[in-house]
Design an enzyme around this catalytic site. Structure first.
Site, PDB file in Angstrom:
ATOM      1  N   HIS A 218      -0.879 -18.729 -32.580  1.00 54.42           N
ATOM      2  CA  HIS A 218       0.116 -18.814 -31.489  1.00 54.42           C
ATOM      3  C   HIS A 218      -0.238 -19.936 -30.523  1.00 54.42           C
ATOM      4  CE1 HIS A 218       3.225 -16.307 -29.016  1.00 54.42           C
ATOM      5  NE2 HIS A 218       3.390 -17.607 -28.838  1.00 54.42           N
TER       6      HIS A 218
ATOM      7  N   ARG B  89       8.986 -15.692 -32.175  1.00 53.55           N
ATOM      8  CA  ARG B  89       8.150 -14.522 -31.911  1.00 53.55           C
ATOM      9  C   ARG B  89       7.960 -13.774 -33.237  1.00 53.55           C
ATOM     10  NH1 ARG B  89       6.960 -16.488 -27.845  1.00 53.55           N
ATOM     11  NH2 ARG B  89       7.182 -15.769 -25.696  1.00 53.55           N
TER      12      ARG B  89
ATOM     13  N   GLU C  31       0.004  -9.495 -32.735  1.00 53.64           N
ATOM     14  CA  GLU C  31      -1.031 -10.497 -32.414  1.00 53.64           C
ATOM     15  C   GLU C  31      -2.153  -9.892 -31.608  1.00 53.64           C
ATOM     16  OE1 GLU C  31       0.907 -13.822 -30.530  1.00 53.64           O
ATOM     17  OE2 GLU C  31       2.294 -14.070 -32.186  1.00 53.64           O
TER      18      GLU C  31
END
Lengths: 324, 324
Positions: free
Chosen positions: A288, A241, A270
């Site tokens: 991602h 993460r 993000e």
């Protein structure tokens, strides 16, 4: 189960749920879905208005399941996550309410491990950078392309030797890399060197690969100190993460040449990526998508259905998350 | 050996020789080098004028050692190549003249294998493509990025199971891939399925990785027929030589969607790359740099020196090429 669509068990779906077409059909034969995506009203209003009797929720990584949201769903008994990480859920609240949670378990582990290796080779061997070099036409005018760095034989430190980290280690052994790791506890059956903290791990390695979960203990686990210890030639790969890394410090280290390179699939904010990273040749940035393959989504969909069926049959979820 | 620079053995160097600074110094203490690079006169004229007594030549992959060139070097007894492939040398002429040849042997094998895996992950998992997606800002406006394809479990066919191919296979086993291969002969000690020709190999695999040498038998070994057999989802990775592939046919297959994707480090007419490939999302192109790491160049330099020392001491070269 019932065949009249109105009699099918109701499942609330909160974005983003990566439907693949073949699954959509299978799903709709078993459950009646109530979609909380593309709403014209605020999500809380929708939940209060439409979802008071909803017992089950399917939800992805990017939706925060806060106390506020849970308050809008008084009948909720089961959350089926399409992700592995629990960092976006108020676990204490869920526990208090007796909600059972199923996650994606190890469905993505191979894919994320493959992706981590891909990012690592890309950064060390300058693949994306070489591709840009060719695309820009620089190669055809015989401009020199800089020497890269070898992967085989490198010392690789894995932060978090869980399901993904173990798959990463297994792959890197085949590249003749020297593996060590840090995790909450030393794992007795593992042949790799263990360091009890990430600074020690950094001081003994050329590369750090982050595969651990994000929680209060691992938030910014990669700080300025770790990066300075890893050093000017050090490489960091993050498939965990974004907030495992102090991103501002990482940007500073890269700008000042105090870090060798990074491969990042995840970011603190993000989908926003620090502007400074965009043009750097020693940086590879992906959206991602380390879990995003047709194959793992297919496996995920099977697991989601099985978890929901288990819940509605009063059986334990297949990928039940244990509360601490 | 002599310490007066003028008494050191003379070595002709024809481009491109990838000097790294620490090696330059070491080399110049042992040999007097005569550089045929950056010439102001045609190379043949330089050779005829300056190199009549030259016994040893160090030469890279991109210089063609034709009969014409050999005719200009009447005293030549030893060629030390900085590459593995012999496709740019007139071997018959060398044999006739009793010239011994040393090549780079297995110095690059790990690096080329690592790079092949990097290209494969990049194509399947869309890493370079994801990087462009992030760089272009499309991610931050929430554009959807397409699903990728999983590596783990894929069926991979290796064309040429020599030193590089074996390293590729070893790595892919750790990704749970199913490996098969074709080569001149079945290798008795290898646990992978063997196919006697590349069409059969293509029909049983999702991916072909080209690691064989280029010679008259392997020229355009990947032709239209092989690509059609591999099919619309098929992936080709080439880290061998450009002319292993019929490049025009490959471009056609990609343009028409008859091939899933390619990762190419080598091209038929380097450094020129077919224009059609530049913008394709399922194509990764690198500037023939699969061997270019500081580590393998360091190993290469040691080998070059050892080969030259062996020649001047009348000993067999360490990486002697055997004539067929």
């Amino acid at each position: 189960m019932a065949t009249n669509p109105e009699e099918l068990p109701l499942v609330l779906i909160l974005k983003p749920f990566p439907f693949i077409p073949s699954f959509q059909e299978k799903f709709s034969k078993k459950f009646k879905s109530l979609k909380g995506t593309d709403l014209s009203i605020p999500v809380n209003d929708f939940l209060k208005k439409e979802c008071q009797s909803v017992k089950t929720l399917v939800c992805g990584a990017k939706f925060a399941l806060t106390k506020d949201i849970l308050d809008c769903l008084p009948s909720l008994g089961c959350i089926v996550l399409t992700c592995v990480g629990l960092d976006n859920i108020d676990l204490d609240e869920c526990k208090k309410r007796g909600i059972v949670i199923g996650n994606a378990d190890t469905v993505y582990s191979e894919d994320v491990a493959d992706f981590a290796i891909g990012l690592l080779i890309d950064v060390l061997r300058r693949i994306s950078s070489g591709h840009r070099f060719v695309r820009s036409g620089l190669w055809s005018i015989n401009t020199e392309f800089p020497l890269a760095s070898k992967l085989s034989g490198k010392r690789i430190g894995i932060v978090g030797l869980g399901s993904i980290g173990s798959e990463v280690a297994k792959r890197l052994v085949a590249f003749n890399c020297i593996i060590s790791y840090t995790s909450r506890n030393k794992k007795p059956s593992v042949p790799f060197s263990y360091y009890s903290n990430v600074v020690d791990l950094a001081s003994h390695n050329d590369v750090l690969i982050l595969t651990c979960e994000l929680n209060t203990q691992t938030f910014h686990i990669i700080d300025k100190d770790v990066m300075s210890t890893l050093g000017k030639k050090g490489i960091i790969i993050n498939v965990g993460r974004g907030a495992l890394v102090d991103e501002k410090e990482m940007v500073q280290c890269l700008v000042q040449g105090e870090l060798g390179g990074v491969g990042l699939d995840v970011f603190e904010n993000e989908p926003h990526v620090p502007e400074e990273l965009i043009e750097m040749g020693n940086v590879v940035l992906t959206p991602h998508n380390a879990v995003e393959t047709l194959e793992s989504y297919t496996d995920l969909h099977e697991l989601v259905i099985s978890n929901l069926e288990a819940f509605f049959s009063n059986k334990p979820l297949l990928s039940l998350v244990k509360y601490e």
